[in-house]
Design an enzyme around this catalytic site. Structure first.
Site, mmCIF file in Angstrom:
data_model
loop_
_atom_site.group_PDB
_atom_site.id
_atom_site.type_symbol
_atom_site.label_atom_id
_atom_site.label_comp_id
_atom_site.label_asym_id
_atom_site.label_seq_id
_atom_site.Cartn_x
_atom_site.Cartn_y
_atom_site.Cartn_z
ATOM 1 N N ARG A 96 2.037 6.414 7.959
ATOM 2 C CA ARG A 96 0.459 6.651 6.843
ATOM 3 C C ARG A 96 1.125 6.531 5.701
ATOM 4 N NH1 ARG A 96 -4.192 8.443 9.158
ATOM 5 N NH2 ARG A 96 -4.767 8.633 6.944
ATOM 6 N N GLU A 105 -15.913 7.182 1.814
ATOM 7 C CA GLU A 105 -16.658 7.908 2.424
ATOM 8 C C GLU A 105 -16.710 8.950 3.099
ATOM 9 O OE1 GLU A 105 -15.453 3.942 3.892
ATOM 10 O OE2 GLU A 105 -14.295 6.117 3.533
ATOM 11 N N TRP A 131 -0.463 11.028 -0.437
ATOM 12 C CA TRP A 131 -1.410 10.324 -1.212
ATOM 13 C C TRP A 131 -1.604 11.504 -1.859
ATOM 14 C CZ3 TRP A 131 -6.318 10.595 1.919
ATOM 15 C CH2 TRP A 131 -6.337 9.931 3.175
ATOM 16 N N ASP A 172 -12.362 -1.153 8.933
ATOM 17 C CA ASP A 172 -10.337 -0.979 9.984
ATOM 18 C C ASP A 172 -11.246 -1.912 10.905
ATOM 19 O OD1 ASP A 172 -9.374 -0.332 7.728
ATOM 20 O OD2 ASP A 172 -9.671 2.131 8.624
ATOM 21 N N HIS A 201 -2.436 -7.328 6.208
ATOM 22 C CA HIS A 201 -2.587 -6.592 6.474
ATOM 23 C C HIS A 201 -1.579 -6.202 8.028
ATOM 24 C CE1 HIS A 201 -2.254 -2.269 6.386
ATOM 25 N NE2 HIS A 201 -3.546 -1.945 6.178
ATOM 26 N N GLN A 206 1.220 -1.213 -0.170
ATOM 27 C CA GLN A 206 0.312 0.004 0.251
ATOM 28 C C GLN A 206 0.795 1.109 0.641
ATOM 29 O OE1 GLN A 206 -2.320 0.294 3.329
ATOM 30 N NE2 GLN A 206 -0.620 0.581 4.920
ATOM 31 N N ASP A 208 -9.987 3.190 -1.478
ATOM 32 C CA ASP A 208 -10.488 3.296 0.116
ATOM 33 C C ASP A 208 -10.513 4.848 0.062
ATOM 34 O OD1 ASP A 208 -10.441 3.764 2.418
ATOM 35 O OD2 ASP A 208 -8.108 3.077 2.717
#
Length: 667
Positions: A286, A393, A289, A458, A523, A273, A390
């Site tokens: 993280r 939402e 992006w 998650d 994961h 990822q 991902d």
């Protein structure tokens, strides 16, 4: 279905069963207006409503016109009802622009069960509770009595509750063998608490309400998914073994992949990822992006992907519809004006946890095509075979202006569908449908035909009742009742906070369940250094090699179930009552499932168990690991780690395959 209307009385019946009814004494429609207060913090929504008026709307007039029944509800709303055999549709038209709250009641029975409403993680049978339908973060802990949830609420407003979901769907299935779909993307709350009626609240007058029935549950799901849409078939390579989730750059990621392969673990893919780079925050590791590969971390990634392909292994990455403001693609999007804006004309930035991102305006056709091109160029273009799609939402609702001109309160629940469609078109237009898989946690009405694979989101790395291993079983079953029959989860869970760390036991209980789902994927979690990783443990590698071996042997059987999902809308993981509808016990079971028609799995979801209680419906069942035969009823069976309670039907056409699995991997 039959309609009766006379004066102020109205009934809709299905084979004599009342579904909808209205009279002066028993109103069916209520309308009014209210004022909501919505706060979002990193995808967690706090929504409060003040209803200023709610009025019952009696039927003032009814008439037949052009083959439909027209009902006048209180002079405020017109309903046009058309019934055709097993399907009825009510199309609504508001005559009062002030109405922004709408309620409709359906007849209910005391022993009725209700399922669906998208992905519900805490409860499969929805009866006895109400379910706000709004896409957002699902919450950490999700149980207000626990320390983890309390601490998450205090520090990040992120504790969640039983109803929080990333995939809300204004569709439910009744045990009375009908489904109902409300055509709306507004906030809704479906309330199943009354023994006499179901009350659906919607923050607009919906375009329509559709009710369709069938004689059996498989036939009902076939009809429902023909209407909602069906998922494409999974690529065949996803059944070749484990999709290994690793990160940290080429040397570490591909080194771990080679290590586990050498230990006998069958690999279908390597999922990195952080192919785009990493950021370290207080939450954990993280990503950067900015959706192109990171040359410092992943060297010549296109060539490394080609090397994997030569070995029969795929490579997967990560994408979401937001761009970090210090990235290359953000600057391009800003220059083109493709981000959503505030009312003052400035670009809207969302705080994703110590870094801000622009919201690609997917309601703008040019921005939609631009971002689709990013996926085609930077992911598909270098040979990537799949990705986590991902964060569908996160559309904010305060002071955000979208190209569609519609309020964000209406576009918010539509956003996951647009995001799924963006991915789908990128894959289809490059000729890769059926070859590439992307997995999403967010969804909404219309997502079904655009989403190649659901993932449960998650979960906490534990056995907790509302956020642990067992919740992904309910999630898969509820998704399967609303057209998302391809479902999987992060093996071992994802969220590790406040001292809650993943153990070897929880990891392998999760892994043994995953061997009996459509896809196995690991994961490392948000805090990988704190949590158990099977690749650091020789015994763990041996155990995973065995489980992936079982998963690979099941491929012919699962392939048929995947095809049935695409062609008939029958989910791969199925509620027991879909095939045993005469057994009342099957309607309340949410911790067991059928994998296809012939396998029954009862995952162990509590700590420290060596035996497990299993309910078997009326059939001849063979225990997969021992070959012992069982019949209907409650049974206590052995459940040592690595041997989850799994049974197959004695008369299955795949009995020889199951016997071969027992001969290779049995007790």
């Amino acid at each position: 279905m039959e309609i009766f209307a006379k004066g102020s009385t109205f009934r809709l019946t299905d084979h004599g069963k009342v579904l909808l009814e209205a009279s002066d004494e028993k109103p069916m429609i209520f309308a009014g207006h209210g004022t909501e207060q919505v706060e979002m913090y990193r995808g967690n929504f706090k929504i409060e409503d003040r209803v200023e008026e709610r009025v019952a709307l009696p039927i003032l007039h009814s008439e037949e016109k052009d083959g439909a029944l027209i009902l006048d509800f209180g002079g405020q709303i017109e309903g046009r009802i058309e019934a055709d055999n097993d399907c009825s549709v009510i199309r609504f038209r508001s005559r009062n622009p002030e109405i922004n709250r709408f309620w409709i009641r359906l007849a209910a029975e005391p022993g009725e069960h209700v399922y669906g409403c998208g992905e519900q993680l805490s409860y499969f049978d929805l009866r006895g509770r109400h379910f706000p339908l709004w896409t957002g973060e699902t919450g950490v802990g999700r149980d207000k009595t626990t320390y983890v949830t309390w601490r998450s609420d205090v520090e990040n407003r992120a504790g969640g509750d039983y109803y929080n979901t990333s995939f809300p769907e204004t569709t439910f299935v009744s045990s009375r063998k009908y489904y109902l779909h409300a055509e709306t993307t507004a906030y809704a709350d479906f309330d199943f608490r009354s023994p006499e009626y179901h009350e659906l609240q919607i923050w607009e007058v919906p375009a329509s309400i559709r009710i369709e029935s069938a004689d059996s549950f498989p036939e009902l799901l076939k009809k429902e998914t023909a209407f909602l849409g069906r998922q494409p078939e999974l690529p065949e390579w996803t059944r070749h073994g484990l999709i290994l989730g690793v990160q940290g750059g080429s040397e570490r990621s591909f080194g771990i992949a080679e290590k586990v392969r050498s230990g006998g673990v069958g690999l279908a893919g390597v999922w990195c990822q952080d192919w785009c780079g990493k950021r370290v925050t207080t939450f954990g590791k993280r990503l950067q992006w900015d959706w192109h590969y990171h040359p410092q971390m992943y060297g010549d990634l296109p060539e490394r992907i080609r090397e994997l392909h030569r070995e029969g292994i795929r490579f997967l990455g990560y994408v979401n519809p937001y761009l970090v403001k210090d990235g290359m693609l953000f600057r391009e999007g800003m220059e083109k004006g493709y981000f959503a804006r505030k009312s003052d004309g400035s670009f809207y930035l969302v705080d994703f946890g110590e870094f801000d991102c622009g919201v690609v305006d997917l309601t703008n056709p040019e921005a939609f095509d631009w971002f689709k091109g990013i996926i085609e160029t930077y992911s598909i273009g270098i040979g990537i075979d799949g990705w986590m799609a991902d964060f569908g939402e996160y559309l904010p609702t305060d002071d955000i202006v979208l190209a569609s001109g519609k309020p964000a309160m209406i576009e918010h629940n539509r956003w996951p569908m647009l995001w799924a469609k963006c991915n789908y078109e990128a894959v289809k237009e490059t000729g890769n449908l059926g070859k590439i898989v992307y997995f999403m946690r967010a969804g909404g009405t219309g997502s079904q035909k655009y989403n190649t694979l659901m993932w449960a989101g998650d979960q906490s790395v534990d056995f907790s009742r509302h956020d642990g291993l067992c919740t992904v079983i309910a999630a898969a079953l509820s998704c399967g009742m609303t057209g998302m029959g391809l479902h999987h989860s992060d093996i071992g869970g994802y969220t590790s906070l406040f001292g809650n760390v993943r153990t070897k036991e929880v990891f392998f209980r999760w892994a043994e369940m995953a061997a009996f789902t459509p896809v196995m994927r690991t994961h490392e979690g948000n805090r990988p250094d704190d949590c158990y990783q099977f690749y650091d443990d020789e015994d763990g590698i041996r155990r995973m090699a065995r489980l992936t071996g079982i998963f690979r042997m099941l491929s012919p059987y699962v392939t048929e179930a995947v095809r049935e999902n695409h062609e008939k809308g029958l989910p791969v993981q199925r509620a027991l009552f879909l095939h045993y509808e005469g057994d009342e016990r099957c309607y309340t079971e949410q911790f067991e499932y059928l994998l296809g028609r012939d396998l029954l799995a009862a995952p162990v979801w509590k700590e420290g168990r060596k035996e497990w209680d299993v309910y078997l419906p009326d059939d001849e069942w063979i225990h997969l690991w021992t070959g012992r035969e069982y019949g209907k009823g409650n049974n206590v069976v052995g459940a040592e780690l690595g041997f989850p309670p799994v049974f197959y039907r004695k008369r299955s056409k795949y009995a020889d395959l199951f016997e071969k699995i027992r001969g290779t991997y049995g007790a």
